[in-house]
Design a protein around this motif. Structure first.
Motif, mmCIF file in Angstrom:
data_model
loop_
_atom_site.group_PDB
_atom_site.id
_atom_site.type_symbol
_atom_site.label_atom_id
_atom_site.label_comp_id
_atom_site.label_asym_id
_atom_site.label_seq_id
_atom_site.Cartn_x
_atom_site.Cartn_y
_atom_site.Cartn_z
ATOM 1 N N ASP A 125 0.839 -1.205 0.000
ATOM 2 C CA ASP A 125 0.000 0.000 0.000
ATOM 3 C C ASP A 125 0.870 1.250 0.000
ATOM 4 O O ASP A 125 0.591 2.205 -0.724
ATOM 5 C CB ASP A 125 -0.908 0.029 1.236
ATOM 6 C CG ASP A 125 -2.133 -0.831 1.096
ATOM 7 O OD1 ASP A 125 -2.538 -1.128 -0.045
ATOM 8 O OD2 ASP A 125 -2.696 -1.218 2.141
ATOM 9 N N TRP A 126 1.907 1.259 0.801
ATOM 10 C CA TRP A 126 2.787 2.418 0.939
ATOM 11 C C TRP A 126 3.584 2.692 -0.336
ATOM 12 O O TRP A 126 3.955 3.834 -0.612
ATOM 13 C CB TRP A 126 3.733 2.183 2.127
ATOM 14 C CG TRP A 126 4.600 3.345 2.421
ATOM 15 C CD1 TRP A 126 4.221 4.529 2.997
ATOM 16 C CD2 TRP A 126 5.995 3.461 2.155
ATOM 17 N NE1 TRP A 126 5.312 5.359 3.100
ATOM 18 C CE2 TRP A 126 6.411 4.726 2.599
ATOM 19 C CE3 TRP A 126 6.933 2.595 1.594
ATOM 20 C CZ2 TRP A 126 7.722 5.151 2.488
ATOM 21 C CZ3 TRP A 126 8.245 3.025 1.485
ATOM 22 C CH2 TRP A 126 8.620 4.284 1.933
ATOM 23 N N MET A 127 3.828 1.660 -1.151
ATOM 24 C CA MET A 127 4.633 1.799 -2.360
ATOM 25 C C MET A 127 3.896 2.496 -3.501
ATOM 26 O O MET A 127 4.523 2.944 -4.459
ATOM 27 C CB MET A 127 5.116 0.426 -2.838
ATOM 28 C CG MET A 127 6.126 -0.218 -1.915
ATOM 29 S SD MET A 127 7.638 0.730 -1.764
ATOM 30 C CE MET A 127 8.259 0.539 -3.419
ATOM 31 N N ARG A 128 2.573 2.613 -3.403
ATOM 32 C CA ARG A 128 1.826 3.253 -4.486
ATOM 33 C C ARG A 128 2.277 4.696 -4.675
ATOM 34 O O ARG A 128 2.479 5.420 -3.710
ATOM 35 C CB ARG A 128 0.323 3.201 -4.212
ATOM 36 C CG ARG A 128 -0.246 1.795 -4.331
ATOM 37 C CD ARG A 128 -1.728 1.768 -4.112
ATOM 38 N NE ARG A 128 -2.000 2.169 -2.728
ATOM 39 C CZ ARG A 128 -3.194 2.477 -2.273
ATOM 40 N NH1 ARG A 128 -4.235 2.459 -3.056
ATOM 41 N NH2 ARG A 128 -3.357 2.814 -1.015
ATOM 42 N N ASN A 129 2.451 5.091 -5.942
ATOM 43 C CA ASN A 129 2.868 6.458 -6.251
ATOM 44 C C ASN A 129 1.982 7.082 -7.334
ATOM 45 O O ASN A 129 2.350 8.083 -7.924
ATOM 46 C CB ASN A 129 4.350 6.491 -6.663
ATOM 47 C CG ASN A 129 4.644 5.594 -7.852
ATOM 48 O OD1 ASN A 129 3.786 5.304 -8.675
ATOM 49 N ND2 ASN A 129 5.878 5.158 -7.945
ATOM 50 N N GLN A 130 0.843 6.468 -7.574
ATOM 51 C CA GLN A 130 -0.119 6.962 -8.563
ATOM 52 C C GLN A 130 -1.394 7.402 -7.860
ATOM 53 O O GLN A 130 -1.546 7.210 -6.669
ATOM 54 C CB GLN A 130 -0.430 5.867 -9.598
ATOM 55 C CG GLN A 130 0.784 5.421 -10.398
ATOM 56 C CD GLN A 130 1.391 6.549 -11.201
ATOM 57 O OE1 GLN A 130 0.753 7.087 -12.084
ATOM 58 N NE2 GLN A 130 2.620 6.919 -10.877
ATOM 59 N N ALA A 131 -2.318 7.963 -8.616
ATOM 60 C CA ALA A 131 -3.575 8.489 -8.082
ATOM 61 C C ALA A 131 -4.210 7.514 -7.100
ATOM 62 O O ALA A 131 -4.223 6.311 -7.326
ATOM 63 C CB ALA A 131 -4.548 8.779 -9.216
ATOM 64 N N GLY A 132 -4.708 8.082 -6.035
ATOM 65 C CA GLY A 132 -5.367 7.264 -5.026
ATOM 66 C C GLY A 132 -4.429 6.839 -3.912
ATOM 67 O O GLY A 132 -4.850 6.231 -2.951
ATOM 68 N N ASN A 133 -3.157 7.189 -4.015
ATOM 69 C CA ASN A 133 -2.193 6.832 -2.986
ATOM 70 C C ASN A 133 -2.289 7.821 -1.834
ATOM 71 O O ASN A 133 -2.085 9.010 -2.024
ATOM 72 C CB ASN A 133 -0.780 6.838 -3.571
ATOM 73 C CG ASN A 133 0.283 6.478 -2.550
ATOM 74 O OD1 ASN A 133 -0.025 6.128 -1.423
ATOM 75 N ND2 ASN A 133 1.520 6.568 -2.961
#
Length: 142
Positions: A125-133
């Motif tokens: 979850d923490w690795m997301r770097n796109q919209a919605g993060n």
């Protein structure tokens, strides 16, 4: 009778380096085979040998085993190391699909597998770097 509490690491509980090796091999095999993982597989080199070794060293240290990653690579800085790859919810979900399958295949200890799953889910979850993060540039972690 002693009141000493002995803490056993996840690394030891799951079976040490043999299981880490099997886990990573299973994970990348699933990434190669799962249609849902096509996009995340394309983010990797065709030859996964060095990538597998890095993940094995990282997971060994991350689960409480010998420090094999940080002496060579320093602090993991996972988000920084992955910033060039678009990671949104679909990529996170594909990564978790492959990792959960690998965990189910290789980690016999149900409690340890559950703890690993929870920790890896939080990490993914923490690795997301796109919209919605929730940790993007609008006020989350840098």
């Amino acid at each position: 009778m002693s009141d000493t509490v002995v803490t056993v690491s996840i690394f030891e509980r799951i079976g040490g380096p043999v299981v880490i090796d099997r886990l990573v091999e299973s994970f990348y095999r699933r990434m190669d085979e799962a249609p849902e993982a096509t996009r995340i597989r394309a983010m990797h080199a065709d030859d996964l040998a060095s990538t597998k070794q890095v993940l094995k060293r990282y997971l060994t240290e991350w689960t409480g085993g010998p420090k094999l990653y940080s002496p060579e690579k320093g602090h993991p800085r996972l988000r920084q190391r992955h910033i060039g790859f678009p990671i949104g919810s679909a990529e996170r979900d594909a990564w978790l699909l492959c990792m959960r399958g690998a965990l189910a295949e290789t980690v016999a200890d149900e409690a340890a597998r559950g703890e690993l799953d929870a920790a890896l889910t939080k990490l993914a979850d923490w690795m997301r770097n796109q919209a919605g993060n929730p940790h993007d540039a609008r006020g989350g972690h840098a």
